[in-house]
Design a protein around this motif. Sequence first.
Motif, PDB file in Angstrom:
ATOM      1  N   TYR A 106      -3.172  66.626  29.032  1.00 42.97           N
ATOM      2  CA  TYR A 106      -4.529  67.181  28.930  1.00 42.97           C
ATOM      3  C   TYR A 106      -4.941  67.935  30.194  1.00 42.97           C
ATOM      4  O   TYR A 106      -6.124  68.152  30.438  1.00 42.97           O
ATOM      5  CB  TYR A 106      -5.556  66.086  28.613  1.00 42.97           C
ATOM      6  CG  TYR A 106      -5.259  65.389  27.307  1.00 42.97           C
ATOM      7  CD1 TYR A 106      -5.489  66.033  26.090  1.00 42.97           C
ATOM      8  CD2 TYR A 106      -4.717  64.103  27.278  1.00 42.97           C
ATOM      9  CE1 TYR A 106      -5.198  65.413  24.886  1.00 42.97           C
ATOM     10  CE2 TYR A 106      -4.423  63.482  26.082  1.00 42.97           C
ATOM     11  CZ  TYR A 106      -4.668  64.136  24.891  1.00 42.97           C
ATOM     12  OH  TYR A 106      -4.381  63.525  23.696  1.00 42.97           O
TER      13      TYR A 106
ATOM     14  N   ARG B 117     -16.680  63.957  28.742  1.00 44.51           N
ATOM     15  CA  ARG B 117     -16.057  62.763  28.184  1.00 44.51           C
ATOM     16  C   ARG B 117     -15.067  62.195  29.198  1.00 44.51           C
ATOM     17  O   ARG B 117     -14.537  62.917  30.038  1.00 44.51           O
ATOM     18  CB  ARG B 117     -15.332  63.090  26.881  1.00 44.51           C
ATOM     19  CG  ARG B 117     -16.276  63.568  25.785  1.00 44.51           C
ATOM     20  CD  ARG B 117     -15.580  63.583  24.428  1.00 44.51           C
ATOM     21  NE  ARG B 117     -16.525  63.917  23.382  1.00 44.51           N
ATOM     22  CZ  ARG B 117     -16.710  65.125  22.888  1.00 44.51           C
ATOM     23  NH1 ARG B 117     -15.990  66.138  23.360  1.00 44.51           N
ATOM     24  NH2 ARG B 117     -17.591  65.349  21.933  1.00 44.51           N
TER      25      ARG B 117
ATOM     26  N   TRP C 214     -16.521  68.593  28.401  1.00 40.66           N
ATOM     27  CA  TRP C 214     -17.461  68.090  27.386  1.00 40.66           C
ATOM     28  C   TRP C 214     -18.076  66.770  27.829  1.00 40.66           C
ATOM     29  O   TRP C 214     -18.658  66.051  27.018  1.00 40.66           O
ATOM     30  CB  TRP C 214     -16.750  67.914  26.041  1.00 40.66           C
ATOM     31  CG  TRP C 214     -15.922  69.094  25.658  1.00 40.66           C
ATOM     32  CD1 TRP C 214     -14.565  69.137  25.499  1.00 40.66           C
ATOM     33  CD2 TRP C 214     -16.385  70.438  25.402  1.00 40.66           C
ATOM     34  NE1 TRP C 214     -14.155  70.398  25.177  1.00 40.66           N
ATOM     35  CE2 TRP C 214     -15.246  71.223  25.104  1.00 40.66           C
ATOM     36  CE3 TRP C 214     -17.636  71.049  25.404  1.00 40.66           C
ATOM     37  CZ2 TRP C 214     -15.331  72.583  24.812  1.00 40.66           C
ATOM     38  CZ3 TRP C 214     -17.718  72.404  25.114  1.00 40.66           C
ATOM     39  CH2 TRP C 214     -16.588  73.146  24.819  1.00 40.66           C
TER      40      TRP C 214
ATOM     41  N   CYS D 257     -10.511  63.724  23.288  1.00 39.36           N
ATOM     42  CA  CYS D 257     -11.197  63.715  21.998  1.00 39.36           C
ATOM     43  C   CYS D 257     -10.229  63.231  20.916  1.00 39.36           C
ATOM     44  O   CYS D 257      -9.068  63.645  20.890  1.00 39.36           O
ATOM     45  CB  CYS D 257     -11.693  65.110  21.635  1.00 39.36           C
ATOM     46  SG  CYS D 257     -12.734  65.893  22.879  1.00 39.36           S
ATOM     47  N   ARG D 258     -10.700  62.394  20.030  1.00 33.67           N
ATOM     48  CA  ARG D 258      -9.854  61.926  18.942  1.00 33.67           C
ATOM     49  C   ARG D 258      -9.449  63.076  18.016  1.00 33.67           C
ATOM     50  O   ARG D 258      -8.392  63.038  17.398  1.00 33.67           O
ATOM     51  CB  ARG D 258     -10.577  60.835  18.142  1.00 33.67           C
ATOM     52  CG  ARG D 258     -10.635  59.490  18.849  1.00 33.67           C
ATOM     53  CD  ARG D 258      -9.264  58.944  19.143  1.00 33.67           C
ATOM     54  NE  ARG D 258      -9.291  57.538  19.502  1.00 33.67           N
ATOM     55  CZ  ARG D 258      -8.238  56.851  19.921  1.00 33.67           C
ATOM     56  NH1 ARG D 258      -7.065  57.471  20.031  1.00 33.67           N
ATOM     57  NH2 ARG D 258      -8.326  55.585  20.229  1.00 33.67           N
ATOM     58  N   ASN D 259     -10.310  64.078  17.916  1.00 33.87           N
ATOM     59  CA  ASN D 259      -9.979  65.240  17.088  1.00 33.87           C
ATOM     60  C   ASN D 259      -9.652  66.431  17.981  1.00 33.87           C
ATOM     61  O   ASN D 259     -10.085  67.548  17.720  1.00 33.87           O
ATOM     62  CB  ASN D 259     -11.119  65.571  16.136  1.00 33.87           C
ATOM     63  CG  ASN D 259     -12.375  66.032  16.874  1.00 33.87           C
ATOM     64  OD1 ASN D 259     -12.619  65.628  17.997  1.00 33.87           O
ATOM     65  ND2 ASN D 259     -13.182  66.862  16.231  1.00 33.87           N
ATOM     66  N   CYS D 260      -8.862  66.188  19.013  1.00 34.68           N
ATOM     67  CA  CYS D 260      -8.484  67.240  19.963  1.00 34.68           C
ATOM     68  C   CYS D 260      -7.881  68.427  19.204  1.00 34.68           C
ATOM     69  O   CYS D 260      -6.823  68.320  18.584  1.00 34.68           O
ATOM     70  CB  CYS D 260      -7.477  66.701  20.969  1.00 34.68           C
ATOM     71  SG  CYS D 260      -6.847  67.966  22.104  1.00 34.68           S
TER      72      CYS D 260
ATOM     73  N   TYR E 196     -21.596  66.999  15.861  1.00 32.08           N
ATOM     74  CA  TYR E 196     -20.984  65.716  16.248  1.00 32.08           C
ATOM     75  C   TYR E 196     -20.514  64.966  15.002  1.00 32.08           C
ATOM     76  O   TYR E 196     -19.391  64.440  14.955  1.00 32.08           O
ATOM     77  CB  TYR E 196     -21.985  64.885  17.034  1.00 32.08           C
ATOM     78  CG  TYR E 196     -21.504  63.478  17.317  1.00 32.08           C
ATOM     79  CD1 TYR E 196     -20.603  63.222  18.351  1.00 32.08           C
ATOM     80  CD2 TYR E 196     -21.935  62.404  16.535  1.00 32.08           C
ATOM     81  CE1 TYR E 196     -20.146  61.928  18.598  1.00 32.08           C
ATOM     82  CE2 TYR E 196     -21.484  61.120  16.778  1.00 32.08           C
ATOM     83  CZ  TYR E 196     -20.589  60.893  17.805  1.00 32.08           C
ATOM     84  OH  TYR E 196     -20.143  59.609  18.042  1.00 32.08           O
TER      85      TYR E 196
ATOM     86  N   TYR F 188     -10.965  67.489  28.403  1.00 33.58           N
ATOM     87  CA  TYR F 188     -12.128  66.846  27.810  1.00 33.58           C
ATOM     88  C   TYR F 188     -13.278  66.663  28.797  1.00 33.58           C
ATOM     89  O   TYR F 188     -14.405  66.363  28.400  1.00 33.58           O
ATOM     90  CB  TYR F 188     -11.740  65.485  27.214  1.00 33.58           C
ATOM     91  CG  TYR F 188     -10.942  64.611  28.152  1.00 33.58           C
ATOM     92  CD1 TYR F 188     -11.553  63.857  29.144  1.00 33.58           C
ATOM     93  CD2 TYR F 188      -9.552  64.549  28.033  1.00 33.58           C
ATOM     94  CE1 TYR F 188     -10.812  63.052  29.991  1.00 33.58           C
ATOM     95  CE2 TYR F 188      -8.803  63.756  28.888  1.00 33.58           C
ATOM     96  CZ  TYR F 188      -9.435  63.004  29.861  1.00 33.58           C
ATOM     97  OH  TYR F 188      -8.692  62.223  30.711  1.00 33.58           O
TER      98      TYR F 188
ATOM     99  N   GLU G 152     -17.952  72.620  19.224  1.00 25.43           N
ATOM    100  CA  GLU G 152     -18.169  71.500  20.142  1.00 25.43           C
ATOM    101  C   GLU G 152     -19.487  71.716  20.867  1.00 25.43           C
ATOM    102  O   GLU G 152     -19.997  72.842  20.938  1.00 25.43           O
ATOM    103  CB  GLU G 152     -16.996  71.413  21.141  1.00 25.43           C
ATOM    104  CG  GLU G 152     -16.943  70.141  21.945  1.00 25.43           C
ATOM    105  CD  GLU G 152     -16.926  68.892  21.093  1.00 25.43           C
ATOM    106  OE1 GLU G 152     -18.039  68.384  20.826  1.00 25.43           O
ATOM    107  OE2 GLU G 152     -15.848  68.447  20.688  1.00 25.43           O
TER     108      GLU G 152
ATOM    109  N   ASN H  54     -17.413  66.536  13.477  1.00 26.29           N
ATOM    110  CA  ASN H  54     -16.207  66.212  14.236  1.00 26.29           C
ATOM    111  C   ASN H  54     -15.771  64.765  13.994  1.00 26.29           C
ATOM    112  O   ASN H  54     -14.578  64.467  13.954  1.00 26.29           O
ATOM    113  CB  ASN H  54     -16.436  66.459  15.721  1.00 26.29           C
ATOM    114  CG  ASN H  54     -16.457  67.933  16.066  1.00 26.29           C
ATOM    115  OD1 ASN H  54     -15.855  68.747  15.371  1.00 26.29           O
ATOM    116  ND2 ASN H  54     -17.147  68.300  17.130  1.00 26.29           N
ATOM    117  N   GLU H  55     -16.758  63.884  13.816  1.00 27.91           N
ATOM    118  CA  GLU H  55     -16.432  62.498  13.492  1.00 27.91           C
ATOM    119  C   GLU H  55     -15.763  62.416  12.119  1.00 27.91           C
ATOM    120  O   GLU H  55     -14.771  61.704  11.937  1.00 27.91           O
ATOM    121  CB  GLU H  55     -17.702  61.651  13.500  1.00 27.91           C
ATOM    122  CG  GLU H  55     -18.188  61.250  14.874  1.00 27.91           C
ATOM    123  CD  GLU H  55     -17.323  60.162  15.479  1.00 27.91           C
ATOM    124  OE1 GLU H  55     -17.291  59.037  14.946  1.00 27.91           O
ATOM    125  OE2 GLU H  55     -16.658  60.449  16.505  1.00 27.91           O
TER     126      GLU H  55
END
Length: 227
Positions: free
Chosen positions: A32, A55, A53, A59-62, A130, A50, A78, A133-134
């Motif tokens: 990353y 974080r 952003w 990100c889990r949905n990178c 958000y 990340y 995003e 993306n979840e």
Amino acid sequence: MFDLEKAEQFIQKQTQRYPLFEYYRIVDVDSYEVYEWKKSHLMATGEHCYQVWSRNCACRNCVSRLAVDENRSIIKMETTQDHRIFLIESVPLKELGDHYALELIKEVTDNLLFADHDQKNNVMLTEIIYKMNELSTHDSYTGLYNKRFMEHELKREISDWKEERPLTIALLDIDQFKTVNDNYGHLVGDRVILALSEALKECAESHNGWACRIGGDEFLILFRGDQ
């Protein structure tokens, strides 16, 4: 080994090919780490992708990781903590290796066809983004991770596994679940699904892992470490 000179030549062509974007950066999807294009030069930022952003983990949905895994261009939106909205297109860079992606980024806060002026600062829009993306990584009914997330993340977990660090993976389903539905109705069956999902979620979180729903009554749970 990252070839900085080759990457600079490549990204310069991409800025001409995609002139409408504001930010261009190359991401190593294994570490990353970020290389950012500034003033006609590509330079290591010393940060992870990340962090922009706000974080503290990937990100889990990178979008870049997904682009590399599926070898295709992928787009997502995003947001930042101050409710700015960005469009990101991630393109796999096979020319540089099998774990690099080019991120093309443009702020679109003021360019959307709609905005929640009454709510101010696009709070409603950022919440929608958000949630979108979840939903890309989660099962909408149980809140567990979904099958698509599992297919990508499980491969990565196994690839990164070291013998000195235990890794436990379990597949499970609900025995005779059809009988539950037939005898007690689907509402009771749904409650069973939700109860098991909540138990799996709590168990995974307390053991440094994750759980996902891969079918109607089929689940996978993963633990890292020796807890």
